[in-house]
Every structure is written in C-alpha cells, then in structure tokens.
Design a protein around this motif. Structure first.
Motif, short mmCIF file in Angstrom:
data_model
loop_
_atom_site.label_atom_id
_atom_site.label_comp_id
_atom_site.label_asym_id
_atom_site.label_seq_id
_atom_site.Cartn_x
_atom_site.Cartn_y
_atom_site.Cartn_z
N LEU A 102 1.20 -1.01 0.01
CA LEU A 102 -0.17 -0.03 -0.16
C LEU A 102 0.85 1.44 -0.20
O LEU A 102 1.26 1.50 1.49
CB LEU A 102 -0.79 0.60 1.12
CG LEU A 102 -1.97 1.08 1.48
CD1 LEU A 102 -2.98 0.58 0.16
CD2 LEU A 102 -2.83 1.12 2.98
N LEU B 35 -2.97 5.36 1.71
CA LEU B 35 -2.68 5.03 3.09
C LEU B 35 -3.34 5.78 3.75
O LEU B 35 -4.48 6.29 4.97
CB LEU B 35 -1.09 4.56 3.88
CG LEU B 35 -0.90 4.48 5.94
CD1 LEU B 35 -2.06 3.65 6.50
CD2 LEU B 35 -0.22 4.34 6.02
N CYS C 237 -6.79 6.02 5.82
CA CYS C 237 -7.57 6.66 7.46
C CYS C 237 -7.95 7.97 7.50
O CYS C 237 -9.18 8.68 7.93
CB CYS C 237 -5.78 7.75 7.42
SG CYS C 237 -4.75 5.94 8.26
N TYR D 260 -11.40 6.57 6.58
CA TYR D 260 -12.27 6.07 8.01
C TYR D 260 -12.69 6.91 8.88
O TYR D 260 -13.37 6.97 9.90
CB TYR D 260 -10.98 5.32 8.66
CG TYR D 260 -10.89 5.49 9.79
CD1 TYR D 260 -11.29 3.33 9.49
CD2 TYR D 260 -11.15 4.86 11.22
CE1 TYR D 260 -11.54 2.38 11.13
CE2 TYR D 260 -11.68 5.16 12.56
CZ TYR D 260 -11.70 3.58 12.23
OH TYR D 260 -11.85 2.38 13.15
N TYR E 234 -7.53 -3.74 8.32
CA TYR E 234 -6.73 -4.18 7.32
C TYR E 234 -5.36 -3.19 7.53
O TYR E 234 -4.32 -3.66 7.59
CB TYR E 234 -7.49 -3.48 5.57
CG TYR E 234 -6.15 -3.38 4.80
CD1 TYR E 234 -5.26 -4.29 3.99
CD2 TYR E 234 -5.73 -2.09 4.24
CE1 TYR E 234 -4.86 -4.56 3.03
CE2 TYR E 234 -4.49 -2.30 3.05
CZ TYR E 234 -4.08 -3.57 2.35
OH TYR E 234 -3.27 -3.13 2.07
N LEU E 235 -5.08 -1.69 8.27
CA LEU E 235 -4.52 -1.78 8.73
C LEU E 235 -4.06 -1.17 10.50
O LEU E 235 -3.02 -0.58 10.81
CB LEU E 235 -5.35 0.46 8.55
CG LEU E 235 -5.36 0.60 7.52
CD1 LEU E 235 -5.78 1.96 6.65
CD2 LEU E 235 -3.65 1.10 6.36
N GLY E 236 -4.85 -2.80 10.81
CA GLY E 236 -4.52 -2.84 12.69
C GLY E 236 -5.24 -1.61 13.23
O GLY E 236 -4.31 -1.67 14.81
N LEU E 237 -6.04 -1.23 12.91
CA LEU E 237 -6.45 0.16 13.78
C LEU E 237 -7.05 -0.21 15.26
O LEU E 237 -6.96 0.43 15.83
CB LEU E 237 -7.19 2.13 12.84
CG LEU E 237 -6.77 1.74 11.72
CD1 LEU E 237 -7.22 3.05 11.38
CD2 LEU E 237 -5.21 2.40 12.33
N GLU F 115 -5.83 -1.80 17.30
CA GLU F 115 -5.13 -2.39 18.63
C GLU F 115 -5.52 -1.26 18.93
O GLU F 115 -4.45 0.08 18.58
CB GLU F 115 -3.43 -3.03 18.15
CG GLU F 115 -3.06 -3.80 18.64
CD GLU F 115 -1.85 -3.67 18.50
OE1 GLU F 115 -0.66 -3.15 18.54
OE2 GLU F 115 -1.62 -4.67 16.90
N ASP G 232 -6.53 11.41 12.21
CA ASP G 232 -6.15 10.78 11.09
C ASP G 232 -4.50 10.45 10.95
O ASP G 232 -4.14 9.85 10.81
CB ASP G 232 -6.47 11.54 9.71
CG ASP G 232 -7.60 11.51 9.68
OD1 ASP G 232 -8.69 10.79 10.58
OD2 ASP G 232 -8.31 12.17 8.58
N ILE H 168 -2.61 6.98 10.88
CA ILE H 168 -1.48 6.66 9.66
C ILE H 168 -0.22 6.15 10.40
O ILE H 168 0.36 5.17 10.40
CB ILE H 168 -1.21 8.13 9.06
CG1 ILE H 168 -2.68 8.60 8.49
CG2 ILE H 168 -0.02 7.70 8.55
CD1 ILE H 168 -2.29 9.61 7.79
N ALA I 210 -0.89 2.87 11.55
CA ALA I 210 -1.09 2.08 11.10
C ALA I 210 0.84 1.46 9.95
O ALA I 210 1.31 0.38 10.22
CB ALA I 210 -1.60 2.42 9.17
N GLY J 82 1.12 -2.07 12.68
CA GLY J 82 -0.42 -2.28 12.69
C GLY J 82 -1.04 -3.70 11.31
O GLY J 82 -1.63 -4.78 11.17
N ALA J 83 -0.42 -2.77 10.24
CA ALA J 83 -0.07 -3.08 9.08
C ALA J 83 1.21 -3.56 8.27
O ALA J 83 1.39 -3.00 6.87
CB ALA J 83 -1.24 -2.63 7.83
N ASN K 212 1.34 -4.84 4.53
CA ASN K 212 0.21 -4.31 3.54
C ASN K 212 0.77 -2.86 2.98
O ASN K 212 1.11 -2.47 1.75
CB ASN K 212 -0.76 -4.53 3.98
CG ASN K 212 -1.82 -5.49 4.37
OD1 ASN K 212 -1.38 -5.65 3.40
ND2 ASN K 212 -2.93 -5.61 5.11
N ILE K 213 1.82 -2.02 3.58
CA ILE K 213 1.82 -1.07 3.92
C ILE K 213 3.34 -0.70 2.61
O ILE K 213 4.40 -0.80 3.26
CB ILE K 213 2.10 -0.28 4.58
CG1 ILE K 213 0.69 0.15 5.37
CG2 ILE K 213 2.78 1.75 4.15
CD1 ILE K 213 0.15 0.49 6.71
N GLN K 214 3.31 0.03 2.01
CA GLN K 214 4.65 -0.46 1.29
C GLN K 214 5.80 1.03 2.30
O GLN K 214 5.88 1.65 2.64
CB GLN K 214 4.16 0.54 -0.40
CG GLN K 214 5.50 0.35 -0.90
CD GLN K 214 4.93 1.12 -2.63
OE1 GLN K 214 4.88 2.54 -2.41
NE2 GLN K 214 4.51 0.11 -3.74
#
Lengths: 213, 213
Positions: free
Chosen positions: A5, A10, A14, A17, A76-79, A81, B194, B198, B201, B205-206, B209-211
C-alpha cells in the motif's frame, strides 16, 4: 509478506476512516465512492482504487455499507489494536489536544503530558499524569507508549524528539519545526503555516503552474 | 497557461520552503537534496525532481544556496504576495493559532477571529478584531480575507465553512470534521486523529500491507 500500500493510499484510507468514524449520521445506509471522495477532496476513482487495494470482501454495488467499510479499513490497517500516546509541550495547543475528547473512542489512549515548566504542571488539571520533560524517555519506556505528539516551542523540538525516540516511540506527530529522527521512527509534520502556503499557492499565486486536482 | 505541478510536489515544495524559512541556521551555506529530503521525510531524488520542476535558474552543484532556493520557491508558488486570513472558533486551538507569532513573517496576516460565544469575545485579549460568528461572511467580504481557518466544534463546522465560502475565501484549513465546500474553494483537512492512525498503521498494525517509503 510484501508491503503493497503506497503512503498516499494509506493517508486517504485513514481520511475515509476518520470520516466514517466522525460523521456516520450524515452518510446514511450506503455511501458511494463519489460521496466519500467529495468529503475528503478526492475523485471517486481514487477512492474506489484505494478501497479495492484492500482486497476486502465488501459489497460495493449501490454504495458501501459505512460500518462494513469502516471495519474493513480498521482490520486492514490494524486500527482495532489500542495505542498509547503522550503529548510533549503543554502550551495552548498541547492542552487543546490533551483535552480533546475523541481519542478514547478512536482507540488511542493519551497516557501522559510533559512540559519543561514545572510550575505549569502543578497548575494544570488533568486526568492523566503530567510530568517534567526530562522524564520523557524513562516514562515512555516504562509505560510502553508507542506514539508521541510534539507541541513544544521550536528551540525544544529536537531534544523532545530525541527523548521520545530514546523511549521507544514508533511514530511522532510534530506540530513544531522539522526535526531529525532515526529511520525506524515515522514522523508526521503538521504545520498550519505550510497548509496556508499550499492554499495560497492553489488560490491564485501559481495558477499557471499547478495541476488541477 | 497549462498547470503542470502535481499537488504532492506542491506540498513538498511548501514543506521545503517552511524548512528553509524556519531553520536557516541549521542549514549552512549550501544544503543538499539529501539533507532537505531527510528533514521532510522524502528521498533526495524526489526533492531533486520537485525542485527541477520549477525550471528555476538555480545552481545545484555542491548543494543549493538556501536563500536562493527559498526565493525560487516563493516566486514559483506566488508566496511573496501577502495574504489575509481569519480564524473561526476561539477555543484553545483557535487561540493558539491566533497568538502564533510566525504568521506575519510568513506574509500571512491574521485579520480577525470569530466565535459564537460573545462572552468569550469580550474576555479574550487580542491585537485583531474578535467578532461574533454570524458576522463572518460580511467581514470576510469587506476585508477581502482570502484564507480561513476552522477550529470550531464539530456541530458548527459546516455552517462555518458555508459562511467563509459565502464571504469569498479561496482556501480553508479545517481542523474539525470534514465539511463540503464548492469546487472553487480549496480545503486542507488537518486531523491529529488521522495522523495518529496513519502512524499506528505504519508502526506495526499493517506491516505486511504498507509500502516502505
């Protein structure tokens, strides 16, 4: 696993979200990518691509279900937690953040505030411990605080970042001048002045140079 | 003329400008794209491309001259022109912005503050006029204010945006919930929540998934 991503996606996810979280009553039962895009200043296509990126099992025909979409992004973003955060610098801005009621619901627990002025620490009322700035590293480490917010004057910015980093935070929101942190720490610099300059440039200063959104 | 600068490049150039403006003493006589990149969290290559985009007549061998680079960005983005701004919402955040000493030097004049609580307006000391919120449109129009900052509670966010827009502002920095504005008005949404999400994440958390940046 490979990270796939890009950061701008991202940031937009967010933003979406945050919108789903703060304004559910305005969105109804279904929300379209066009409505989401308008609310966060992006095109419907960009929003669709960002959401598709998650490869989540969500229905998009006739618009997204806001609760379902919010859950998919959180997962997806682990939010989901919960996170522990602290604020360094308790001037007007730091106090405004300290008293902001929205963190708890968002799974972010503000655990402590720090300021170099010990008189101020005695005068401020707060539901969380307020400590002198020299204790940042020790306290962040002990309390396993993973996020820090810097709202100190410019001349204290770098030492504050150093103390937070030494304590083991993984991310910093920085409201003051740019500071250096190790590559293992993520930094988000927030500057009203930078935002006003971006708007000034977009408004008319450089019409001929700047790409339409 | 055709608009050619993408928004992310504009954002980065404003970040570089802010750095050159706020921390000249740390940069020395020459500053490299690598140093600039590290300070704003970007690669040297991205910084070089953004600067090259301006097609300005500046020397880059051995690093940029900070003053020359700052002047080139100001000229390209139209930042020399002074701007008039106002703040709607005079809680802790609004007051912090109202008292921030850096605007004047940056060519941004905060001309007025607005709040719906008239008692508060009487109690606050301010070098600029403080007026009740229902006067936003009239005052913004009369004083030719082009930029607005929204720091009101969530339930007043949309009406405040409407009043600023009706008064003719060209850009809004919005610290509260997302609001709708016409396409002719640019909006920058700033949300601590926000930013923290970010960072959360990015932190762990991710990871998968995250670049990487």
């Amino acid at each position: 696993m490979k990270r796939t991503l890009p950061l701008p996606s991202l940031e937009r996810l967010c933003g979406i979200y945050g919108l789903l979280d703060s304004l559910p009553e305005t969105l109804g039962n279904r929300v379209s990518s066009r409505e989401l895009g308008r609310a966060i200043g992006q095109t419907a296509e960009t929003v669709r691509k960002d959401i598709a990126h998650m490869k989540a099992d969500i229905v998009s025909a006739g618009g997204y279900d806001p609760a379902e979409l919010k859950g998919a992004i959180a997962s997806y973003l682990g939010l989901q937690e919960p996170r522990r955060a602290c604020i360094a610098g308790l001037g007007r801005l730091g106090q405004a953040i300290l008293r902001y009621p929205g963190f708890q619901d968002a799974g972010i627990e503000i655990c402590a505030g720090f300021d170099s002025d010990t008189n101020k620490l005695e005068l401020l009322a707060s539901p969380v411990p307020l400590l002198p700035s020299y204790r940042i590293t020790e306290y962040v480490q002990k309390e396993k605080i993973s996020l820090g917010i810097i709202a100190v004057p410019p001349d204290q910015a770098q030492i504050t970042a150093d103390r937070l980093t030494a304590g083991g935070v993984r991310g910093i929101v920085n409201f003051t001048v740019p500071v250096s942190v190790p590559e293992t720490v993520n930094m988000r610099h927030v500057s009203v002045l930078d935002e006003l300059r971006i708007l000034a440039a977009l408004a008319d200063g450089a019409d001929q140079n700047i790409q339409e959104k």
